[in-house]
Design an enzyme around this catalytic site. Structure first.
Site, PDB file in Angstrom:
ATOM      1  N   LYS A   1       7.349  -9.033  -8.380  1.00  0.00           N
ATOM      2  CA  LYS A   1       7.218  -8.303  -9.648  1.00  0.00           C
ATOM      3  C   LYS A   1       5.936  -7.470  -9.680  1.00  0.00           C
ATOM      4  O   LYS A   1       4.856  -7.990  -9.433  1.00  0.00           O
ATOM      5  CB  LYS A   1       7.269  -9.273 -10.831  1.00  0.00           C
ATOM      6  CG  LYS A   1       8.647  -9.881 -11.000  1.00  0.00           C
ATOM      7  CD  LYS A   1       8.776 -10.665 -12.278  1.00  0.00           C
ATOM      8  CE  LYS A   1      10.210 -11.146 -12.458  1.00  0.00           C
ATOM      9  NZ  LYS A   1      10.333 -12.046 -13.613  1.00  0.00           N
ATOM     10  N   GLY A   2       6.101  -6.199  -9.971  1.00  0.00           N
ATOM     11  CA  GLY A   2       4.957  -5.298 -10.060  1.00  0.00           C
ATOM     12  C   GLY A   2       4.529  -4.725  -8.717  1.00  0.00           C
ATOM     13  O   GLY A   2       3.625  -3.898  -8.646  1.00  0.00           O
ATOM     14  N   ILE A   3       5.176  -5.171  -7.651  1.00  0.00           N
ATOM     15  CA  ILE A   3       4.786  -4.781  -6.293  1.00  0.00           C
ATOM     16  C   ILE A   3       5.656  -3.607  -5.816  1.00  0.00           C
ATOM     17  O   ILE A   3       6.864  -3.592  -6.056  1.00  0.00           O
ATOM     18  CB  ILE A   3       4.963  -5.994  -5.341  1.00  0.00           C
ATOM     19  CG1 ILE A   3       4.208  -7.220  -5.877  1.00  0.00           C
ATOM     20  CG2 ILE A   3       4.544  -5.673  -3.918  1.00  0.00           C
ATOM     21  CD1 ILE A   3       2.718  -7.043  -6.042  1.00  0.00           C
TER      22      ILE A   3
ATOM     23  N   ASP B   1       3.770  -1.632 -18.774  1.00  0.00           N
ATOM     24  CA  ASP B   1       4.577  -1.795 -17.575  1.00  0.00           C
ATOM     25  C   ASP B   1       6.032  -1.518 -17.995  1.00  0.00           C
ATOM     26  O   ASP B   1       6.335  -1.491 -19.197  1.00  0.00           O
ATOM     27  CB  ASP B   1       4.427  -3.249 -17.075  1.00  0.00           C
ATOM     28  CG  ASP B   1       5.359  -3.556 -15.922  1.00  0.00           C
ATOM     29  OD1 ASP B   1       5.420  -2.744 -14.986  1.00  0.00           O
ATOM     30  OD2 ASP B   1       6.027  -4.613 -15.965  1.00  0.00           O
ATOM     31  N   LEU B   2       6.905  -1.294 -17.040  1.00  0.00           N
ATOM     32  CA  LEU B   2       8.305  -0.993 -17.386  1.00  0.00           C
ATOM     33  C   LEU B   2       9.231  -2.198 -17.178  1.00  0.00           C
ATOM     34  O   LEU B   2       9.746  -2.775 -18.139  1.00  0.00           O
ATOM     35  CB  LEU B   2       8.787   0.184 -16.535  1.00  0.00           C
ATOM     36  CG  LEU B   2      10.274   0.532 -16.629  1.00  0.00           C
ATOM     37  CD1 LEU B   2      10.623   1.048 -18.022  1.00  0.00           C
ATOM     38  CD2 LEU B   2      10.638   1.585 -15.588  1.00  0.00           C
ATOM     39  N   ASP B   3       9.411  -2.556 -15.887  1.00  0.00           N
ATOM     40  CA  ASP B   3      10.365  -3.617 -15.538  1.00  0.00           C
ATOM     41  C   ASP B   3       9.898  -4.951 -16.113  1.00  0.00           C
ATOM     42  O   ASP B   3       8.842  -5.453 -15.757  1.00  0.00           O
ATOM     43  CB  ASP B   3      10.467  -3.749 -14.006  1.00  0.00           C
ATOM     44  CG  ASP B   3      11.022  -2.491 -13.353  1.00  0.00           C
ATOM     45  OD1 ASP B   3      12.042  -1.990 -13.831  1.00  0.00           O
ATOM     46  OD2 ASP B   3      10.433  -2.020 -12.372  1.00  0.00           O
TER      47      ASP B   3
ATOM     48  N   ASN C   1      11.467   5.025  -9.935  1.00  0.00           N
ATOM     49  CA  ASN C   1      12.649   5.294 -10.758  1.00  0.00           C
ATOM     50  C   ASN C   1      12.318   5.331 -12.256  1.00  0.00           C
ATOM     51  O   ASN C   1      13.219   5.518 -13.081  1.00  0.00           O
ATOM     52  CB  ASN C   1      13.710   4.211 -10.517  1.00  0.00           C
ATOM     53  CG  ASN C   1      14.275   4.263  -9.106  1.00  0.00           C
ATOM     54  OD1 ASN C   1      14.908   5.243  -8.721  1.00  0.00           O
ATOM     55  ND2 ASN C   1      14.037   3.229  -8.315  1.00  0.00           N
TER      56      ASN C   1
ATOM     57  N   SER D   1       3.860   1.971 -14.334  1.00  0.00           N
ATOM     58  CA  SER D   1       4.848   1.211 -13.556  1.00  0.00           C
ATOM     59  C   SER D   1       4.777   1.607 -12.094  1.00  0.00           C
ATOM     60  O   SER D   1       4.586   2.785 -11.776  1.00  0.00           O
ATOM     61  CB  SER D   1       6.259   1.507 -14.080  1.00  0.00           C
ATOM     62  OG  SER D   1       7.221   1.003 -13.180  1.00  0.00           O
ATOM     63  N   ALA D   2       4.978   0.636 -11.213  1.00  0.00           N
ATOM     64  CA  ALA D   2       5.006   0.915  -9.776  1.00  0.00           C
ATOM     65  C   ALA D   2       6.313   1.590  -9.367  1.00  0.00           C
ATOM     66  O   ALA D   2       6.469   2.027  -8.234  1.00  0.00           O
ATOM     67  CB  ALA D   2       4.847  -0.383  -9.004  1.00  0.00           C
ATOM     68  N   SER D   3       7.251   1.691 -10.310  1.00  0.00           N
ATOM     69  CA  SER D   3       8.587   2.173  -9.956  1.00  0.00           C
ATOM     70  C   SER D   3       8.707   3.684  -9.920  1.00  0.00           C
ATOM     71  O   SER D   3       8.402   4.376 -10.892  1.00  0.00           O
ATOM     72  CB  SER D   3       9.624   1.630 -10.942  1.00  0.00           C
ATOM     73  OG  SER D   3      10.890   2.184 -10.652  1.00  0.00           O
TER      74      SER D   3
ATOM     75  N   LYS E   1      -0.727  -2.542  -7.954  1.00  0.00           N
ATOM     76  CA  LYS E   1      -1.150  -3.744  -8.680  1.00  0.00           C
ATOM     77  C   LYS E   1      -1.244  -4.886  -7.657  1.00  0.00           C
ATOM     78  O   LYS E   1      -0.429  -4.930  -6.742  1.00  0.00           O
ATOM     79  CB  LYS E   1      -0.109  -4.109  -9.752  1.00  0.00           C
ATOM     80  CG  LYS E   1       0.084  -3.023 -10.812  1.00  0.00           C
ATOM     81  CD  LYS E   1       1.279  -3.355 -11.700  1.00  0.00           C
ATOM     82  CE  LYS E   1       1.631  -2.157 -12.592  1.00  0.00           C
ATOM     83  NZ  LYS E   1       2.832  -2.354 -13.398  1.00  0.00           N
TER      84      LYS E   1
ATOM     85  N   GLU F   1       2.185  -6.403 -19.902  1.00  0.00           N
ATOM     86  CA  GLU F   1       2.696  -6.761 -18.572  1.00  0.00           C
ATOM     87  C   GLU F   1       3.507  -8.052 -18.589  1.00  0.00           C
ATOM     88  O   GLU F   1       3.237  -8.947 -19.390  1.00  0.00           O
ATOM     89  CB  GLU F   1       1.518  -6.987 -17.622  1.00  0.00           C
ATOM     90  CG  GLU F   1       1.180  -5.804 -16.755  1.00  0.00           C
ATOM     91  CD  GLU F   1       2.210  -5.511 -15.667  1.00  0.00           C
ATOM     92  OE1 GLU F   1       3.151  -6.310 -15.474  1.00  0.00           O
ATOM     93  OE2 GLU F   1       2.073  -4.472 -15.010  1.00  0.00           O
ATOM     94  N   ASP F   2       4.470  -8.158 -17.684  1.00  0.00           N
ATOM     95  CA  ASP F   2       5.222  -9.415 -17.534  1.00  0.00           C
ATOM     96  C   ASP F   2       4.894 -10.116 -16.220  1.00  0.00           C
ATOM     97  O   ASP F   2       5.337 -11.240 -16.001  1.00  0.00           O
ATOM     98  CB  ASP F   2       6.740  -9.149 -17.568  1.00  0.00           C
ATOM     99  CG  ASP F   2       7.203  -8.401 -16.339  1.00  0.00           C
ATOM    100  OD1 ASP F   2       6.563  -7.386 -15.994  1.00  0.00           O
ATOM    101  OD2 ASP F   2       8.185  -8.830 -15.704  1.00  0.00           O
TER     102      ASP F   2
ATOM    103  N   THR G   1      15.111  -4.611 -16.037  1.00  0.00           N
ATOM    104  CA  THR G   1      15.577  -4.137 -14.731  1.00  0.00           C
ATOM    105  C   THR G   1      15.134  -5.060 -13.599  1.00  0.00           C
ATOM    106  O   THR G   1      15.621  -4.924 -12.482  1.00  0.00           O
ATOM    107  CB  THR G   1      15.059  -2.712 -14.467  1.00  0.00           C
ATOM    108  OG1 THR G   1      13.766  -2.598 -15.040  1.00  0.00           O
ATOM    109  CG2 THR G   1      15.976  -1.676 -15.079  1.00  0.00           C
TER     110      THR G   1
ATOM    111  N   ARG H   1       7.811  -0.782  -3.618  1.00  0.00           N
ATOM    112  CA  ARG H   1       9.029  -0.982  -2.819  1.00  0.00           C
ATOM    113  C   ARG H   1       8.708  -1.431  -1.389  1.00  0.00           C
ATOM    114  O   ARG H   1       9.225  -2.439  -0.905  1.00  0.00           O
ATOM    115  CB  ARG H   1       9.828   0.328  -2.793  1.00  0.00           C
ATOM    116  CG  ARG H   1      11.263   0.159  -2.406  1.00  0.00           C
ATOM    117  CD  ARG H   1      11.983   1.501  -2.437  1.00  0.00           C
ATOM    118  NE  ARG H   1      11.895   2.163  -3.738  1.00  0.00           N
ATOM    119  CZ  ARG H   1      12.205   3.437  -3.967  1.00  0.00           C
ATOM    120  NH1 ARG H   1      12.618   4.196  -2.972  1.00  0.00           N
ATOM    121  NH2 ARG H   1      12.086   3.945  -5.178  1.00  0.00           N
TER     122      ARG H   1
END
Ligand code: BG6
Ligand code: MG
Length: 216
Positions: free
Chosen positions: A44-46, A8-10, A119, A115-117, A146, A170-171, A16, A48
């Protein structure tokens, strides 16, 4: 035996998550909804748009806006978020990430990003780690976000490994649930607070012994 890592990223590679929170808090305030850090855990993980829907439901305003208005709000939040990302540099990698990625590279363990992002590529570039990822899942290509396992399964497929050969990092609870749903080994990365269902919890990635992890 594990053969690939899916991150995962964020909240795992960089912090971020705090910028997402600031931007959503601002947007929510502008329509009379106050969110706090406890509520923010649910975002988180959801994705936009799903995050916006959760905020509107939290404020009892689910039916107050048209689709076009909601898209405008999501854009406003993202413009703010992207401004907050402007000064991101390799110094913003979370502690231990650089060391862990270097070890993975030395052991030739392929890495992918789940990542769901939207960006994510820009963020990885600013952090100076874009080249460390063999594959980045495009969130626009997903039918479900997710906690559905789809994003992790796609990443494993792209790395040409089975889910049982993958380790996911994952966080967020939605992310741990997705990794478990995919049948992968789940590493939870958290500072504090609850995260259930992970096979292993660490505060930072370099607490992990890569040799041991690959044997799981
Ligand atoms: C996830 C974050 O990584 O990406 C969520 O945990 C965020 O908080 C989601 O909503 C989507 O990000 P973006 O950058 O596409 O708005
Ligand atoms: Mg996260």
């Amino acid at each position: 035996m594990r053969k690939g890592f899916i991150f995962d990223l964020d909240g795992v590679i960089t912090d971020t998550a705090k910028y997402h929170y600031l931007a959503w808090k601002d947007l929510a305030e502008s329509i009379g909804i106050t969110i706090d850090l406890v509520f923010n855990e649910q975002l988180k993980g959801i994705s936009r748009m799903d995050s916006l829907d959760r905020i509107l439901a939290f404020g009892g305003k689910s039916d107050d806006f048209s689709q076009a208005e909601k898209e405008q709000m999501a854009k406003k939040k993202n413009d703010h978020y992207v401004r907050l990302l402007e000064d991101l540099t390799p110094a913003d990698l979370l502690p231990g990430v650089k060391e862990f990625m270097a070890q993975a590279k030395a052991k030739e363990v392929p890495c992918a990003l789940a990542s769901a992002s939207k960006n994510a590529p820009v963020i990885l570039e600013k952090l100076g780690v874009l080249e460390d990822f063999r594959y980045i899942v495009d969130p626009d290509s997903l039918a479900k976000g997710k906690p559905d396992p789809e994003i992790f399964l796609k990443a494993a497929e792209a790395l040409a490994i089975t889910p049982q050969e993958a380790v996911g990092f994952e966080d967020a609870q939605a992310g741990i649930d997705a990794i478990n749903g995919a049948g992968m080994y789940a590493v939870g990365v958290i500072e504090e607070g609850p995260l259930t269902g992970a096979d292993e919890l660490v505060h930072r990635l370099d607490e992990l012994d890569i040799e041991q992890l690959l044997m799981k």
